[in-house]
Scaffold this motif. Structure first.
Motif, PDB file in Angstrom:
ATOM      1  N   VAL A 141       0.861  -1.197   0.000  1.00 12.26           N
ATOM      2  CA  VAL A 141       0.000   0.000   0.000  1.00 12.26           C
ATOM      3  C   VAL A 141       0.897   1.248   0.000  1.00 12.26           C
ATOM      4  O   VAL A 141       0.645   2.222  -0.713  1.00 12.26           O
ATOM      5  N   GLY A 142       1.977   1.180   0.785  1.00 13.20           N
ATOM      6  CA  GLY A 142       2.922   2.306   0.830  1.00 13.20           C
ATOM      7  C   GLY A 142       3.542   2.579  -0.539  1.00 13.20           C
ATOM      8  O   GLY A 142       3.726   3.733  -0.933  1.00 13.20           O
ATOM      9  N   VAL A 143       3.840   1.517  -1.267  1.00 12.18           N
ATOM     10  CA  VAL A 143       4.403   1.678  -2.620  1.00 12.18           C
ATOM     11  C   VAL A 143       3.356   2.306  -3.544  1.00 12.18           C
ATOM     12  O   VAL A 143       3.640   3.264  -4.276  1.00 12.18           O
ATOM     13  N   ALA A 144       2.125   1.776  -3.480  1.00 15.71           N
ATOM     14  CA  ALA A 144       1.045   2.318  -4.325  1.00 15.71           C
ATOM     15  C   ALA A 144       0.825   3.796  -4.015  1.00 15.71           C
ATOM     16  O   ALA A 144       0.651   4.621  -4.915  1.00 15.71           O
ATOM     17  N   ARG A 145       0.863   4.144  -2.735  1.00 16.19           N
ATOM     18  CA  ARG A 145       0.667   5.534  -2.324  1.00 16.19           C
ATOM     19  C   ARG A 145       1.770   6.427  -2.897  1.00 16.19           C
ATOM     20  O   ARG A 145       1.520   7.540  -3.357  1.00 16.19           O
ATOM     21  N   ALA A 146       3.000   5.922  -2.872  1.00 13.85           N
ATOM     22  CA  ALA A 146       4.122   6.718  -3.393  1.00 13.85           C
ATOM     23  C   ALA A 146       3.997   6.962  -4.891  1.00 13.85           C
ATOM     24  O   ALA A 146       4.566   7.916  -5.413  1.00 13.85           O
ATOM     25  N   LEU A 147       3.254   6.087  -5.575  1.00 15.47           N
ATOM     26  CA  LEU A 147       3.134   6.213  -7.029  1.00 15.47           C
ATOM     27  C   LEU A 147       1.968   7.097  -7.455  1.00 15.47           C
ATOM     28  O   LEU A 147       1.819   7.398  -8.637  1.00 15.47           O
ATOM     29  N   LEU A 186      11.805   7.817  -7.205  1.00 17.09           N
ATOM     30  CA  LEU A 186      11.237   7.059  -6.090  1.00 17.09           C
ATOM     31  C   LEU A 186      12.358   6.786  -5.092  1.00 17.09           C
ATOM     32  O   LEU A 186      13.391   6.224  -5.452  1.00 17.09           O
ATOM     33  N   LEU A 187      12.151   7.204  -3.835  1.00 19.45           N
ATOM     34  CA  LEU A 187      13.178   7.063  -2.809  1.00 19.45           C
ATOM     35  C   LEU A 187      12.656   6.128  -1.731  1.00 19.45           C
ATOM     36  O   LEU A 187      11.608   6.386  -1.131  1.00 19.45           O
ATOM     37  N   VAL A 188      13.378   5.050  -1.501  1.00 18.62           N
ATOM     38  CA  VAL A 188      12.862   3.961  -0.685  1.00 18.62           C
ATOM     39  C   VAL A 188      13.879   3.622   0.400  1.00 18.62           C
ATOM     40  O   VAL A 188      15.030   3.304   0.101  1.00 18.62           O
ATOM     41  N   ASP A 189      13.463   3.709   1.661  1.00 16.44           N
ATOM     42  CA  ASP A 189      14.399   3.453   2.766  1.00 16.44           C
ATOM     43  C   ASP A 189      14.056   2.147   3.482  1.00 16.44           C
ATOM     44  O   ASP A 189      13.005   2.050   4.119  1.00 16.44           O
ATOM     45  N   LEU A 193       9.071  -3.321  -6.790  1.00 13.52           N
ATOM     46  CA  LEU A 193       9.731  -2.026  -6.997  1.00 13.52           C
ATOM     47  C   LEU A 193      10.548  -2.041  -8.289  1.00 13.52           C
ATOM     48  O   LEU A 193      10.550  -1.078  -9.046  1.00 13.52           O
ATOM     49  N   ARG A 194      11.226  -3.159  -8.521  1.00 10.33           N
ATOM     50  CA  ARG A 194      12.024  -3.263  -9.747  1.00 10.33           C
ATOM     51  C   ARG A 194      11.127  -3.192 -10.980  1.00 10.33           C
ATOM     52  O   ARG A 194      11.387  -2.435 -11.913  1.00 10.33           O
ATOM     53  N   ASP A 195      10.047  -3.968 -10.991  1.00  6.72           N
ATOM     54  CA  ASP A 195       9.170  -4.000 -12.164  1.00  6.72           C
ATOM     55  C   ASP A 195       8.555  -2.628 -12.430  1.00  6.72           C
ATOM     56  O   ASP A 195       8.490  -2.174 -13.571  1.00  6.72           O
ATOM     57  N   ILE A 196       8.112  -1.977 -11.361  1.00  2.97           N
ATOM     58  CA  ILE A 196       7.489  -0.656 -11.512  1.00  2.97           C
ATOM     59  C   ILE A 196       8.523   0.362 -12.015  1.00  2.97           C
ATOM     60  O   ILE A 196       8.234   1.203 -12.857  1.00  2.97           O
ATOM     61  N   THR A 197       9.741   0.254 -11.498  1.00  3.95           N
ATOM     62  CA  THR A 197      10.824   1.145 -11.940  1.00  3.95           C
ATOM     63  C   THR A 197      11.028   1.025 -13.449  1.00  3.95           C
ATOM     64  O   THR A 197      11.146   2.031 -14.151  1.00  3.95           O
ATOM     65  N   ALA A 233      13.316   6.724 -11.762  1.00  4.93           N
ATOM     66  CA  ALA A 233      14.662   6.521 -11.203  1.00  4.93           C
ATOM     67  C   ALA A 233      14.457   6.169  -9.731  1.00  4.93           C
ATOM     68  O   ALA A 233      13.884   6.954  -8.975  1.00  4.93           O
ATOM     69  N   THR A 234      14.878   4.972  -9.335  1.00  2.00           N
ATOM     70  CA  THR A 234      14.595   4.520  -7.970  1.00  2.00           C
ATOM     71  C   THR A 234      15.873   4.287  -7.176  1.00  2.00           C
ATOM     72  O   THR A 234      16.792   3.601  -7.644  1.00  2.00           O
TER      73      THR A 234
END
Ligand code: ADP
Ligand code: MG
Length: 228
Positions: free
Chosen positions: A151-157, A164-167, A185-189, A195-196
């Motif tokens: 959900v957090g990934v979907a929200r970031a998009l 995209l910055l992911v910690d 994350l890789r597929d979406i990138t 740029a992730t």
């Protein structure tokens, strides 16, 4: 959108001295590239994300997002850049307990002034993309850790970020769930040509990245294609 850091130096006050968090960092990340950043605790990984995401200004050096010199923007310009071009995913998904998955995404859209209908279409599309189309109306406590992180990934998009910055997205997940999140994350990138930058100390996921950057004491000490 290409992210370029040139000679970036960041320090924090530390008693009567300054602690060097980033030291002469040079890094370029292209659209459609997933770069994993590794390194021991305290090596500057989160500081790198903070500078790349215009949350912190470096003491010297420049950060460019495509043609924009982030370091030359005022506070308002940086806020706007963050809202319009950058997505963040944190260690914990930081979801609001009372909101459904769909509403977590709609809240972000609402805060950035988007109108309801296109926002809802986009939110449903992004939930589908992270395989949560069927759980749009679940609240965080009804979701697993991996689902919350998705959900957090979907929200970031939601805002169609170019960066995209992911910690540490997998630090609270078991191996299989972690791998699903990183592969996503890789597929979406690749699909969305984002740029992730993904900070991780889970070395087991490095093979999913396009490139690995190792940090130590605030410096980039090695950069290499991910192990095959
Ligand atoms: P990592 O994410 O690799 O663990 P950080 O970027 O968080 O590393 O930290 C790099 C260095 O900067 C560490 O020595 C840390 O203690 C220090 N640091 C990070 N954030 C702050 C801050 N807000 N104030 C002071 N020192 C900080
Ligand atoms: Mg960190």
């Amino acid at each position: 959108m290409t992210l370029t850091l040139t000679d970036v130096r960041l320090t924090y006050p530390d008693g009567d001295r300054r602690l060097v968090a980033l030291n002469a960092v040079n890094l370029r990340i292209a659209p459609g590239e997933l770069v994993a950043v590794t390194g021991p605790s305290g090596s500057g990984k989160s500081s790198l994300l903070a500078v790349a995401g215009a949350l912190t200004s470096p003491e010297s050096g420049t950060v460019r997002i495509e043609d924009t010199d982030v370091t030359a923007l005022d506070q308002k310009g940086r806020d706007r850049l963050r809202r319009e071009r950058i997505g963040f995913v944190f260690q914990q998904a930081n979801l609001l307990a009372s909101l459904t998955a769909l509403d977590q995404l709609l809240l972000v859209a609402h805060l950035s002034g988007a109108s309801r209908r296109p926002a809802e279409a986009r939110a449903r599309q992004m939930l589908d993309r992270v395989d949560l189309g069927g759980k749009a109306h679940k609240r965080p406590h009804q979701l697993s850790g991996g689902e919350r992180q998705r959900v957090g990934v979907a929200r970031a998009l939601m805002g169609r970020p170019a960066l995209l910055l992911v910690d540490e997205p997998t630090s609270a997940l078991d191996h299989d769930r972690g791998e699903v999140v990183v592969a996503l994350l890789r597929d979406i990138t690749h699909e969305q040509q984002v740029a992730t930058v993904m900070v991780t100390h889970d070395l087991q996921y490095l093979h999913l990245a396009d490139r690995t950057v190792a940090m130590q004491d605030g410096r980039v000490i090695a950069t290499q294609p991910a192990p095959a």
